[in-house]
Every structure is written in structure tokens, then in C-alpha cells.
Enzyme design. Structure first.
Site, PDB file in Angstrom:
ATOM      1  N   LYS A  15      15.008 -24.774 -24.117  1.00 16.42           N
ATOM      2  CA  LYS A  15      13.741 -24.263 -23.575  1.00 16.42           C
ATOM      3  C   LYS A  15      13.981 -23.478 -22.285  1.00 16.42           C
ATOM      4  O   LYS A  15      13.499 -22.358 -22.136  1.00 16.42           O
ATOM      5  CB  LYS A  15      12.813 -25.456 -23.280  1.00 16.42           C
ATOM      6  CG  LYS A  15      11.628 -25.091 -22.396  1.00 16.42           C
ATOM      7  CD  LYS A  15      10.719 -26.281 -22.131  1.00 16.42           C
ATOM      8  CE  LYS A  15      11.133 -27.192 -21.002  1.00 16.42           C
ATOM      9  NZ  LYS A  15      10.736 -26.782 -19.657  1.00 16.42           N
ATOM     10  N   ASN A  16      14.729 -24.092 -21.355  1.00 18.46           N
ATOM     11  CA  ASN A  16      14.840 -23.473 -20.033  1.00 18.46           C
ATOM     12  C   ASN A  16      15.768 -22.263 -20.006  1.00 18.46           C
ATOM     13  O   ASN A  16      15.878 -21.584 -18.991  1.00 18.46           O
ATOM     14  CB  ASN A  16      15.265 -24.517 -18.998  1.00 18.46           C
ATOM     15  CG  ASN A  16      14.149 -25.512 -18.737  1.00 18.46           C
ATOM     16  OD1 ASN A  16      12.996 -25.284 -19.134  1.00 18.46           O
ATOM     17  ND2 ASN A  16      14.470 -26.616 -18.081  1.00 18.46           N
ATOM     18  N   ARG A  39       4.391 -23.585 -15.416  1.00 20.59           N
ATOM     19  CA  ARG A  39       4.831 -23.013 -14.138  1.00 20.59           C
ATOM     20  C   ARG A  39       5.834 -21.878 -14.330  1.00 20.59           C
ATOM     21  O   ARG A  39       5.910 -20.969 -13.513  1.00 20.59           O
ATOM     22  CB  ARG A  39       5.543 -24.083 -13.305  1.00 20.59           C
ATOM     23  CG  ARG A  39       4.785 -25.295 -13.004  1.00 20.59           C
ATOM     24  CD  ARG A  39       5.662 -26.227 -12.212  1.00 20.59           C
ATOM     25  NE  ARG A  39       6.237 -25.536 -11.066  1.00 20.59           N
ATOM     26  CZ  ARG A  39       5.609 -25.350  -9.931  1.00 20.59           C
ATOM     27  NH1 ARG A  39       4.415 -25.831  -9.752  1.00 20.59           N
ATOM     28  NH2 ARG A  39       6.194 -24.691  -8.947  1.00 20.59           N
TER      29      ARG A  39
END
Ligand code: EPU
Length: 424
Positions: free
Chosen positions: A22-23, A92
Site C-alpha cells: 500500500k505505502n 492522509r
């Protein structure tokens, strides 16, 4: 709303494949804004945060197709340069569009992210760096507006090695005039992959993976064609699932070079950890040993594995001290683990975990992504039934974790959940 229902006690065994990270996927998706044309990204995990990022790109005017782990992004000018409140409040990482927007289009506007369940999480370092590159940063009406005609290379010293801060500044600097040096840069594998992909697009970045990254600005970038690296946090979570159930699990695709700190702690805890050509294998002991740990920026022990490792320590022989050094409030899982019978005492930024012989199933509530994962892990071994509510947190970062665990032999399923009744 859904919940996860687990009947604890099954020993896990077999093989499972890790998904794309994901990151790593999120910054790559936003880096597409840096080059005109058709970008291709493979091995993209199907997660809520990835879908949100695709929606953000679409709102800006990009064409996005996402099917079977492949994303195609067509960038052909932009109709809007803003990440609105509705998207930023759910994710975020939307703030990562600032660097590419100001670097390529001379302006970007992002709703200011608020605090979140794990801490205050300001973005001052992102903004300080962009100002150093010559951008004008204005905060008004809850938005950050960043403008520059063309950014100029500069020397930026980060106060801490922030991951998305480093990524944002890298993406801003690649099209700046002249040389940028980012000191005290984050060294996470996701930062390294971003730099490698940007270089494949024509950028000139050296030193990614070290504390000092040097970027020599270029005039334009080609579209990317890349494959997202395996998710080291999902891999780590699956390894702990094997370890905590005294099981025998091979996580295919897991990269030992990304997971060295976790593997060392598992070894100290008495878990047999082996590296195979296809991935990493663990065999859990009857009962783990207590080991202390302290979260650190990469290559130290990742904060994103702290909650899951704590779940393992709740059953250890002895007392483990878990120190959280990255986020000030990342112990929300402690209260819920206690509901399962764990003995944990909080002392400021440390959790003192005294192992118990067995946990007992209960209703627990997920509060953030990694906390949810730790509750699922604890539920796998707790006696009786555990119901983990608010599963949407888990789905932000894990692609069908329950299915993967079921394939390894866990008795785990999803069920509809009624929203909690308001107390008047
Ligand atoms: N910080 C500041 N100012 C800044 C930036 C960071 O004070 O301008 C502080 C943060 O408040 C925190 C520390 O620096 O105390 C480190 O935060 P960092 O910026 O590195 O975190 P991040 O970039 O916001 C990424 C991951 C997180 C992961 C952290 C730490 C993404 C999209 N998110 O967040 O992932 O925990 O790095 O490794 O890459 C998760 O996946 O569950 C997750 C929270």
C-alpha cells in the site's frame, strides 16, 4: 458495516502470497501526475486507500482504470489541482499530491490533514521543504495552498526522517531547476522504490535508501511502467499469524532485506525463521519468549508492526517492554488486547506486557489499521470466539486478510455488523 468473527485455536499452516505494498503504491499513483501520457503500474493491492487515490486522480482530470491488480493512469493536462477535504479526511496520504502538483503545474491545494488515531501527525516538514524549494505556502480556510513558477533546487534538512515528507519533496524536486539535497531522508523501501521509478521516468536521483538523497532537476518525465514491491507489513503480519498460532507458514514474495528487524525479533522470541528462495517461513514455538523492542525509522523495527508484535508478546513467557518512538499515541490496541485477557501496563511511551498462558475471546473494536491487525492476530489464538468490529480500518491496508488466514486454516469469517447503538 462488517465485523470479523474468529474461533480461536487453529494452528496455521501452508503458503500464502503477499500483496503489493500500500505505502509504495500510493506515492507511485500520485507520481503519475509528473509525466504526461499513459502510466502503468502492476501488482497494485485492491484496498480502500488505493481506490481513494484513484478517485483523487480522476477528480483532477486523469483517466484511471484499475483491474486485476493493474492500474493505468492517463495524464493529459489537469482540470483541477486540489485534494478536497472529503478525500483527505479519509486518507492522509492524499497530501502526497502536493509535491507533484507544485513541481509540475506550479500550484497545488490540499485540505490540511487533522490529527488521527495514532497521533498529531503534522506536515510541517513537507511544507518547510517546499518553501526551501522556493514555493509560497499559504494556509487558509483549512487548506494548504502551495505555489511557485518553477521550483529551484535547495538543501533541505529534515527534523526527522519523515516517510511521506521525503516522498513529497522528492516528487517536487525532480522537475526543479538545479540540485536538491535532502538530508536526514527516510530510508524505507517504499522511498527507494519511488526514487527508482522516478529515475526510470527520466529523473536523476542518487542516494535513495541512505540519509542523503541528491536530486538533479530535469525538464520533463516520461510515463512510468512499474511493479509495486511486496508489502513488508502485510508479510510481517502473516508471519506473526504463523508464529502466534504455533503454526508453520511460508509467506511467498516476502523480502528478507525489507524485514530484517522483524525477523531478528522473531528469532529472539524463539520463532524459527527461515529464508527460502520464494519467501520467508516461520515455525512458531509452543510459547514465545518475551523480547523488548523499540520502534525506529527503517532499518529499525517498524512502527507499523508494533501492534502485531505486541499481540505475540501477550502470550510470551516473561515480560516485554514495547517502546513506541515514532507516533505518540499508537497504543490504542492495548485497551482492546486487555479485553482479550492480555496483561499490559502503559507507562508513557512504553507498554509493559506480561505474558499470559492464554487469551480468551471477546468483542473488540478496531481503532486504526495496524491495531485491527493485532486484534485479529490475538483472536486467532484466543480461546473461544472473538468478534472484531469496525473492520473498515483493516480493509484500508490489507487485501482480504481474513481470506488469506482462512486459506492457512484459521476459523475466520466476515459477518454483517449492526452500527453501535448511541448512548443517550
Ligand atoms: N512528522 C512531523 N512533521 C512532519 C512529518 C512527520 O512531526 O512534517 C512526525 C510524525 O508526526 C511522526 C513522525 O514524524 O511522529 C514520522 O512520521 P512520518 O511522516 O514518517 O509518517 P507518514 O509519512 O505520515 C508513513 C506511512 C505510515 C507509517 C509511517 C512511519 C504512508 C502512506 N504512511 O506515514 O503508515 O506508519 O510512515 O513509518 O506511507 C500505515 O500504513 O498503517 C501507516 C500509518
Amino acid at each position: 458495516m462488517q465485523k470479523i468473527v474468529i474461533d480461536g485455536g487453529a494452528r496455521l499452516g501452508g503458503q500464502v502470497r503477499v500483496a503489493g505494498a500500500k505505502n509504495a503504491a500510493l506515492p507511485l499513483l500520485l507520481a503519475t501526475l509528473l509525466g504526461e501520457g499513459e502510466h502503468r503500474i502492476a501488482n497494485v493491492p485492491d484496498l480502500v486507500d488505493v481506490r481513494t487515490t484513484c478517485r483523487l486522480l480522476e477528480r483532477m482530470g486523469c483517466g484511471v482504470e484499475f483491474a486485476r491488480g493493474r492500474v493505468k493512469v492517463e495524464v493529459n493536462g489537469l482540470k483541477c489541482r486540489e485534494a478536497p477535504y472529503e478525500l483527505v479526511k479519509t486518507m492522509r496520504a492524499s497530501v502526497l499530491c502536493l509535491g507533484p502538483l507544485v513541481g509540475r503545474f506550479g500550484q497545488g491545494r490540499v485540505s490540511l490533514p487533522g490529527g488521527c488515531a495514532i497521533g498529531a501527525r503534522p506536515i510541517d516538514q513537507h511544507l518547510k521543504g517546499l518553501s526551501k524549494l522556493g514555493a509560497k505556502v499559504v494556509l487558509e480556510h483549512g487548506y494548504v495552498d502551495v505555489r511557485a513558477r518553477r521550483l529551484r533546487g535547495a538543501s533541505i534538512v529534515l527534523d526527522m526522517p519523515t516517510v511521506t515528507g521525503t516522498e513529497n519533496l522528492l516528487m517536487a524536486a525532480v522537475l526543479a531547476r538545479g540540485q536538491t539535497v535532502i538530508h536526514n531522508a527516510a530510508r524505507e523501501p517504499e522511498v527507494v522504490q519511488l526514487a527508482e521509478v522516478l529515475n526510470s521516468m527520466g529523473a536523476r536521483i542518487a542516494g535513495a535508501g541512505s540519509e542523503e538523497i541528491v536530486v538533479r532537476g530535469v525538464n520533463e518525465l516520461r510515463p512510468m511502467d512499474c511493479r509495486v514491491i511486496p508489502d513488508r507489513i502485510e508479510a510481517g503480519t502473516l508471519l506473526i499469524a504463523g508464529a502466534i498460532t504455533s503454526g508453520d507458514v511460508l509467506v511467498r514474495g516476502a523480502r528478507p532485506e525489507h524485514l530484517a528487524a522483524l525477523m531478528e525479533k522473531l528469532d529472539e522470541a524463539g520463532v524459527a525463521v527461515g529464508v527460502a528462495s520464494s519467501g520467508i517461513r516461520v515455525k512458531g514455538p509452543a510459547r514465545p519468549r518475551a523480547v523488548d523492542l523499540s520502534t525506529q525509522p527503517h532499518p529499525g523495527f517498524p512502527t507499523d508492526m508494533q501492534a502485531q508484535f505486541m499481540a505475540l508478546m501477550t502470550l510470551a513467557r516473561g515480560t516485554a517492554v514495547v517502546s513506541e518512538r515514532i507516533f505518540e499515541n499508537r497504543f490504542m490496541h492495548v485497551q482492546e488486547l486487555r479485553r482479550l485477557g492480555a496483561r499490559i501496563r502503559l507507562e508513557g511511551g512504553r507498554a509493559v506486557v506480561t505474558g499470559v498462558r492464554a487469551l480468551s475471546g471477546a468483542d473488540v473494536m478496531a481503532t486504526d489499521l495496524r491495531a485491527s491487525a493485532s486484534l485479529v492476530l490475538a483472536g486467532l489464538v484466543a480461546r473461544g470466539r472473538t468478534r472484531v468490529h469496525r473492520v473498515y480500518h483493516l480493509d484500508r491496508g490489507y487485501q482480504r486478510l481474513d481470506r488469506k488466514l482462512r486459506a492457512l486454516g484459521a476459523r475466520i469469517r466476515r459477518a454483517p455488523d449492526r452500527p453501535p447503538v448511541a448512548i443517550r
